[in-house]
Design a protein around this motif. Sequence first.
Motif, PDB file in Angstrom:
ATOM      1  N   LEU A 105      23.810  88.247  94.531  1.00  0.00           N
ATOM      2  CA  LEU A 105      24.574  88.224  95.933  1.00  0.00           C
ATOM      3  C   LEU A 105      24.307  87.210  97.204  1.00  0.00           C
ATOM      4  O   LEU A 105      24.333  86.838  97.772  1.00  0.00           O
ATOM      5  N   LEU A 106      22.989  87.504  97.364  1.00  0.00           N
ATOM      6  CA  LEU A 106      21.957  87.220  98.397  1.00  0.00           C
ATOM      7  C   LEU A 106      21.613  85.312  97.633  1.00  0.00           C
ATOM      8  O   LEU A 106      21.913  84.358  98.804  1.00  0.00           O
ATOM      9  N   LEU A 107      21.441  85.362  96.458  1.00  0.00           N
ATOM     10  CA  LEU A 107      21.871  82.996  95.380  1.00  0.00           C
ATOM     11  C   LEU A 107      22.814  83.053  96.202  1.00  0.00           C
ATOM     12  O   LEU A 107      22.947  82.120  96.800  1.00  0.00           O
TER      13      LEU A 107
ATOM     14  N   PRO B 170      20.594  85.957 104.102  1.00  0.00           N
ATOM     15  CA  PRO B 170      19.916  85.675 102.844  1.00  0.00           C
ATOM     16  C   PRO B 170      18.573  84.520 102.419  1.00  0.00           C
ATOM     17  O   PRO B 170      18.011  84.957 101.397  1.00  0.00           O
ATOM     18  N   PHE B 171      18.766  84.442 103.846  1.00  0.00           N
ATOM     19  CA  PHE B 171      17.440  83.081 102.997  1.00  0.00           C
ATOM     20  C   PHE B 171      16.106  83.657 103.283  1.00  0.00           C
ATOM     21  O   PHE B 171      14.772  84.082 103.052  1.00  0.00           O
TER      22      PHE B 171
ATOM     23  N   VAL C 201      26.820  79.194 101.066  1.00  0.00           N
ATOM     24  CA  VAL C 201      27.532  79.327 101.399  1.00  0.00           C
ATOM     25  C   VAL C 201      28.163  78.684 102.599  1.00  0.00           C
ATOM     26  O   VAL C 201      26.436  78.658 103.114  1.00  0.00           O
ATOM     27  N   PRO C 202      28.583  77.182 103.486  1.00  0.00           N
ATOM     28  CA  PRO C 202      28.457  76.689 104.460  1.00  0.00           C
ATOM     29  C   PRO C 202      28.915  77.494 105.320  1.00  0.00           C
ATOM     30  O   PRO C 202      30.144  78.233 105.532  1.00  0.00           O
ATOM     31  N   THR C 203      27.749  77.405 106.532  1.00  0.00           N
ATOM     32  CA  THR C 203      28.550  78.005 108.253  1.00  0.00           C
ATOM     33  C   THR C 203      29.690  77.494 107.952  1.00  0.00           C
ATOM     34  O   THR C 203      30.620  78.359 108.876  1.00  0.00           O
TER      35      THR C 203
END
Length: 274
Positions: A107-109, A149-150, A114-116
Motif C-alpha cells: 500500500l505504501l508503494l 509512503p516515501f 498517487v499524484p498530489t
Amino acid sequence: MNHRLPQLIAGRVMLVLFMAATAVPFLSLFTTALAPQNTTPHGISWPSHPHWHNFVDAFHAADLMPLLGSSLLIVLGVVPVALALAAAAGYGLAVLGFPGARIVFGLLLVGLTVPTESLITPLYYQLESMGLLNTRWALILPLMGLFMPFSVVWMRTFYLSLPKELTEAASVDGAGPWTVFRRVHLPLARPALSSLAILLFLWTWNQFLLAIALIDDPAKRTVAGALGAFQGHYGTNVVLLSAGSLLIMLPAVLVFVIFQRHFVTALLQGAVKG
C-alpha cells in the motif's frame, strides 16, 4: 586500464553536462535579478551596473519576514513528526515482520504513485468539514500524510541493510523490540534520518500547490506559496520577481549545502551494502 578510459571520459562529460543544465537556469535568474527594474533582460549577461538593492526591494515588496516565520512553523510541524513516525514504521516493517507487513508495504508503494494534484479536491472538502481550512494545520497534516509512503520506505530500506546479527545479539542479551529499536537501530539510523530530514525540509519549504489551494491567507502559507501572490502583483517586473525567487530559494540551498555530508553518507551506505 586503457579500455576503461572512454567510459571514464564519457562519465565526466555527462557529469559536466548535467551540472551545466542545473547551473545555467540559476545563473540566468541571478543575472536577471541584478538588472535594472522594469526591464526584461534576455539571455545571460552580467549587467554593467549590478543593482544589488533589488534583493532588498523584493524582500520588502513581498513582505517576506512573516512568511519566513510561517514557513518555519510549518516545517517544525511536519518534519519532526514525520521523522518519528517513519523511523518507527520502517522498523516495524523491516525488523518485526508482523502479520500483514507485506500488504502494508504494498500500500505504501501504491501511495508513492498517487499524484498530489489528484488529492487536492478531496483534501479541500475534508479539511473544510473539519474546520481546518485556511489554517496552517491544513498544510501540516496533509504534508505529513503525503510524505509517509516515501519516508517509511526509505527507513525500511535502511533497516534492511543492517546486519541481522545486531538484532539477534541484542535479543540474546534480553532486549525487547522497543529496546532494540531505541538502543541499536535508532542510533545507527542517524545518517538515514538526517538525509530524510533534509528532503522533508526541502519539500515542505518549497511546497507551492497545496499552500495556495488550501490556505487563502498569504501570511499563513509557505514562502513558496506566497510566490503566487508576489507574481500577481509584480508579474511584469521580471527583475523583482527573479530577486524574490532567489531569496525564497536561499534557505533551502543553505540547508542542503550545510547538511549535504549526511545526505551523501546515507546514499553511500546503501550503495556499499548492495
